[in-house]
Design a protein around this motif. Structure first.
Motif, PDB file in Angstrom:
ATOM      1  N   PHE A 188     -31.335  16.001 -19.351  1.00 31.91           N
ATOM      2  CA  PHE A 188     -32.100  17.238 -19.155  1.00 31.91           C
ATOM      3  C   PHE A 188     -33.591  16.992 -19.366  1.00 31.91           C
ATOM      4  CE2 PHE A 188     -28.080  19.576 -19.460  1.00 31.91           C
ATOM      5  CZ  PHE A 188     -28.283  20.493 -18.453  1.00 31.91           C
ATOM      6  N   VAL A 189     -33.914  16.176 -20.359  1.00 30.55           N
ATOM      7  CA  VAL A 189     -35.323  15.825 -20.585  1.00 30.55           C
ATOM      8  C   VAL A 189     -35.883  15.168 -19.327  1.00 30.55           C
ATOM      9  CG1 VAL A 189     -36.902  14.362 -21.891  1.00 30.55           C
ATOM     10  CG2 VAL A 189     -35.045  15.549 -23.075  1.00 30.55           C
ATOM     11  N   GLY A 190     -35.131  14.203 -18.782  1.00 32.69           N
ATOM     12  CA  GLY A 190     -35.601  13.455 -17.613  1.00 32.69           C
ATOM     13  C   GLY A 190     -35.858  14.347 -16.419  1.00 32.69           C
ATOM     14  N   SER A 191     -34.886  15.188 -16.076  1.00 36.17           N
ATOM     15  CA  SER A 191     -35.047  16.007 -14.874  1.00 36.17           C
ATOM     16  C   SER A 191     -36.187  17.010 -15.061  1.00 36.17           C
ATOM     17  CB  SER A 191     -33.728  16.712 -14.537  1.00 36.17           C
ATOM     18  OG  SER A 191     -33.304  17.478 -15.626  1.00 36.17           O
ATOM     19  N   THR A 192     -36.290  17.594 -16.255  1.00 34.31           N
ATOM     20  CA  THR A 192     -37.348  18.589 -16.475  1.00 34.31           C
ATOM     21  C   THR A 192     -38.728  17.950 -16.381  1.00 34.31           C
ATOM     22  OG1 THR A 192     -35.837  19.684 -17.976  1.00 34.31           O
ATOM     23  CG2 THR A 192     -38.111  20.428 -18.008  1.00 34.31           C
ATOM     24  N   VAL A 193     -38.898  16.806 -17.024  1.00 35.22           N
ATOM     25  CA  VAL A 193     -40.191  16.115 -16.978  1.00 35.22           C
ATOM     26  C   VAL A 193     -40.568  15.810 -15.540  1.00 35.22           C
ATOM     27  CG1 VAL A 193     -41.286  13.894 -17.463  1.00 35.22           C
ATOM     28  CG2 VAL A 193     -40.130  15.141 -19.291  1.00 35.22           C
ATOM     29  N   SER A 194     -39.592  15.336 -14.763  1.00 32.35           N
ATOM     30  CA  SER A 194     -39.855  14.983 -13.380  1.00 32.35           C
ATOM     31  C   SER A 194     -40.219  16.222 -12.557  1.00 32.35           C
ATOM     32  CB  SER A 194     -38.634  14.286 -12.793  1.00 32.35           C
ATOM     33  OG  SER A 194     -38.847  14.030 -11.435  1.00 32.35           O
ATOM     34  N   GLU A 195     -39.519  17.317 -12.801  1.00 28.31           N
ATOM     35  CA  GLU A 195     -39.801  18.558 -12.057  1.00 28.31           C
ATOM     36  C   GLU A 195     -41.194  19.090 -12.381  1.00 28.31           C
ATOM     37  OE1 GLU A 195     -35.242  20.286 -11.727  1.00 28.31           O
ATOM     38  OE2 GLU A 195     -36.614  21.008 -13.267  1.00 28.31           O
ATOM     39  N   MET A 196     -41.638  18.842 -13.605  1.00 28.84           N
ATOM     40  CA  MET A 196     -42.978  19.309 -13.980  1.00 28.84           C
ATOM     41  C   MET A 196     -44.051  18.617 -13.161  1.00 28.84           C
ATOM     42  SD  MET A 196     -42.567  19.584 -18.098  1.00 28.84           S
ATOM     43  CE  MET A 196     -44.203  20.227 -18.384  1.00 28.84           C
ATOM     44  N   ALA A 197     -43.806  17.343 -12.862  1.00 28.32           N
ATOM     45  CA  ALA A 197     -44.830  16.586 -12.155  1.00 28.32           C
ATOM     46  C   ALA A 197     -44.662  16.661 -10.646  1.00 28.32           C
ATOM     47  CB  ALA A 197     -44.796  15.128 -12.605  1.00 28.32           C
ATOM     48  N   ALA A 198     -43.438  16.703 -10.184  1.00 27.94           N
ATOM     49  CA  ALA A 198     -43.232  16.520  -8.751  1.00 27.94           C
ATOM     50  C   ALA A 198     -42.061  17.329  -8.223  1.00 27.94           C
ATOM     51  CB  ALA A 198     -43.002  15.035  -8.454  1.00 27.94           C
ATOM     52  N   SER A 199     -42.224  18.656  -8.205  1.00 27.87           N
ATOM     53  CA  SER A 199     -41.176  19.461  -7.605  1.00 27.87           C
ATOM     54  C   SER A 199     -41.733  20.843  -7.356  1.00 27.87           C
ATOM     55  CB  SER A 199     -39.963  19.540  -8.530  1.00 27.87           C
ATOM     56  OG  SER A 199     -38.955  20.301  -7.911  1.00 27.87           O
ATOM     57  N   ASN A 200     -41.088  21.574  -6.462  1.00 33.56           N
ATOM     58  CA  ASN A 200     -41.462  22.970  -6.349  1.00 33.56           C
ATOM     59  C   ASN A 200     -40.275  23.872  -6.619  1.00 33.56           C
ATOM     60  OD1 ASN A 200     -40.178  22.252  -4.030  1.00 33.56           O
ATOM     61  ND2 ASN A 200     -42.095  22.131  -2.850  1.00 33.56           N
ATOM     62  N   GLU A 201     -39.326  23.313  -7.324  1.00 33.63           N
ATOM     63  CA  GLU A 201     -38.202  24.115  -7.780  1.00 33.63           C
ATOM     64  C   GLU A 201     -37.656  23.497  -9.058  1.00 33.63           C
ATOM     65  OE1 GLU A 201     -35.474  24.964  -4.531  1.00 33.63           O
ATOM     66  OE2 GLU A 201     -34.362  26.285  -5.869  1.00 33.63           O
ATOM     67  N   GLY A 202     -36.944  24.293  -9.845  1.00 31.37           N
ATOM     68  CA  GLY A 202     -36.387  23.787 -11.101  1.00 31.37           C
ATOM     69  C   GLY A 202     -37.162  24.315 -12.288  1.00 31.37           C
ATOM     70  N   ILE A 203     -36.515  24.237 -13.453  1.00 29.20           N
ATOM     71  CA  ILE A 203     -37.121  24.783 -14.668  1.00 29.20           C
ATOM     72  C   ILE A 203     -38.442  24.092 -14.989  1.00 29.20           C
ATOM     73  CG2 ILE A 203     -36.824  25.032 -17.159  1.00 29.20           C
ATOM     74  CD1 ILE A 203     -35.144  27.002 -15.826  1.00 29.20           C
TER      75      ILE A 203
END
Lengths: 255, 260
Positions: A188-203
């Protein structure tokens, strides 16, 4: 009986206490919600934005689980290889340790170049951050077989594979479940950190955009949702562990 | 009579470097064991008793000399052997019954028909458990058994495939004195009924004299055979025997051979 009841209710009691204290402090000192929202304000935001949060949470959840699935497969296979061969163990282990020391957030820009913005980087970051404990635990379970037991079986003509399947794998199951509990929270840490930098969807994306829009209660609501999801998955694996490897938790079963 | 186990001037060094340095784990061992003979090997710790077991079972090949078992030179693991150690090493996720059936899942010819004949083999395992006084414990897990019971189960696991030879490496070393004596009798009765070969490695001279036909005394590293003593006490031997003068004289004699 009384003790057991206290043990069960203790986490909930502590949670209520912390929330109550938090609420009281925010009200008494009139802390601005832009700095530190109170639980009631967070709850209000959660209700107001429920559909949006749910959409982002679902995205983060399935992306994390997909990455976690990959890390189970890779972790088990690598762990099996490393644990069953001394040469593989000495060859692979130092490399893996070095790799594990790298901050996984640093991989995100690279992953974006390779896979573009979207689910790719998030899934792979979740994988990269969580396969290591699984691999190590499987390898340890296999590598620490009692030599005498191996002799007993080898005299009977057991092949290395027989010993691994009959003794090694069942023996490493408790280690495996213990590692799943650690790994899922890391994922969960990994996916969230990644979404913060490079995504337009996700927590992760929700956190960044809520923060930049000064919607602090919403950002905190996002954090809560992540925590709840990770805790739920942790408990699920703890339950599976108890069901399937009761023998490793003596006292609890039979006697 | 041709011996069942025959060692001719056997030496073993674990690594080529040790061989060059002349550091042998066992050196120049020659002995013959007859069919059905109960042999005990005693000696100080680190005297290569376990190495002797590995040579006999084919887990190790000698650096020099030859080992012949059952008329054939030993080249690889011998499936006609059952082994038990000081630690019972039962698998905690298997019931007592399943632990005892484990060898049958591995050794031929049982392995190929294990599924088909499972009921028959379970019956055999139950019968074996009954002979060591463990009836009723088939479905208990190892951690629910006492140390003595676990060791009984370990003996059953060593015997389930009806081996011609039983190798025991200090099997009763971790048990209290009373349990140990109980298990001496269990082993004595099993051996009396089935007459397999036994090689018992032990520190306990009373144990060796009580159980064995022949006792070999080994020296410290490198392990050599210092003495061979036939135990001519009449059988069947009861625990009372261990309090006779004859018995104590034998134990005392062996003790002086070990020295130190």
């Amino acid at each position: 009986m009384n003790n057991k009841f206290a043990e069960r209710t203790a986490p909930i009691a502590l949670l209520i206490l912390v929330i109550a204290l938090w609420e009281i402090i925010c009200r008494v000192f009139q802390v601005s919600e832009f700095i530190f929202p109170s639980p009631s304000q967070i709850l209000q935001a959660t209700i107001d934005y429920a559909p949006v949060i749910a959409q982002h949470a679902w995205r983060t959840f399935w992306v994390t689980m997909a990455g976690f699935g990959i890390s189970i497969v890779v972790g088990v296979v690598l762990g099996f290889v490393i644990g069953s061969s001394r040469i593989a163990y000495t060859a692979v282990y130092p490399l893996m340790t070095a790799f594990n020391a790298l901050p996984k957030a640093a991989f995100v820009p690279v992953l974006v170049v390779w896979f573009g913005i979207g689910i790719g980087p998030a899934m792979l970051t979740a994988f990269l951050i969580s396969f290591f404990p699984i691999m190590v635990n499987i390898a340890t379970g296999l590598a620490t077989l009692e030599p005498e037991l191996e002799d007993v079986l080898r005299v009977l003509g057991a092949k290395r594979l027989d010993v691994l399947l009959k003794v090694g794998l069942p023996r490493s199951l408790p280690y495996f479940y213990a590692s799943l509990k650690v790994a899922i929270t890391l994922a969960f840490v990994g996916s969230t950190v990644s979404e913060m930098a490079a995504s337009n969807e996700g927590i992760g994306y929700l956190l960044v955009s809520a923060g930049s829009a000064m919607k602090m209660p919403l950002a905190f609501a996002g954090l809560m949702v992540i925590g709840v999801m990770a805790m739920a998955m942790y408990e699920l694996f703890a339950l599976v562990e108890k069901r399937t490897t009761a023998w490793a938790h003596r006292g609890g079963h039979g006697s | 009579m041709t011996p069942f186990v025959d060692f001719q001037r056997v030496s073993l060094a674990y690594t080529p470097a040790q061989e060059r340095a002349g550091e042998y784990a066992v050196e120049d061992i020659s002995l013959s064991i007859g069919k059905g003979e109960f042999v005990a090997i005693v000696g100080p710790s680190g005297c290569g008793k376990s190495t002797f077991m590995k040579l006999t079972t084919g887990l190790k090949s000698p650096t020099r000399g030859t080992v012949v078992v059952g008329g054939h030179p030993v080249k690889g693991p011998l499936k006609i052997v059952g082994m038990a150690f000081q630690a019972p090493n039962l698998l905690p996720w298997r019931t007592t019954l399943d632990n005892i059936l484990l060898p049958l899942e591995i050794v031929e010819p049982y392995r190929s028909n294990f599924r088909a004949k499972r009921a028959e083999y379970e019956q055999r395992a139950r019968a074996l458990l009954a002979t060591v006084g463990l009836d009723g414990y088939e479905h208990k897990f190892p951690w629910e058994l006492s140390g003595g019971m676990q060791q009984r189960a370990s003996l059953c696991r060593a015997l389930i495939h009806e081996p011609e030879m039983l190798m025991l490496d200090e099997p009763f070393g971790a048990l209290d004195a009373f349990t140990r004596e109980e298990l001496w009798c269990v082993l004595r009765d099993l051996w009396t009924a089935r007459r397999f070969n036994v090689v018992l490695v032990t520190h306990d001279l009373r144990e060796a004299v009580f159980l064995a036909d022949t006792v070999y005394v080994m020296s410290k590293r490198p392990g050599r055979i210092l003495a061979r003593r036939e135990i001519d006490l009449p059988r069947p031997r009861e625990l009372e025997t261990t309090y006779t003068d004859e018995f104590n004289t034998l134990v005392h004699e062996l003790r002086t051979r070990i020295g130190r």
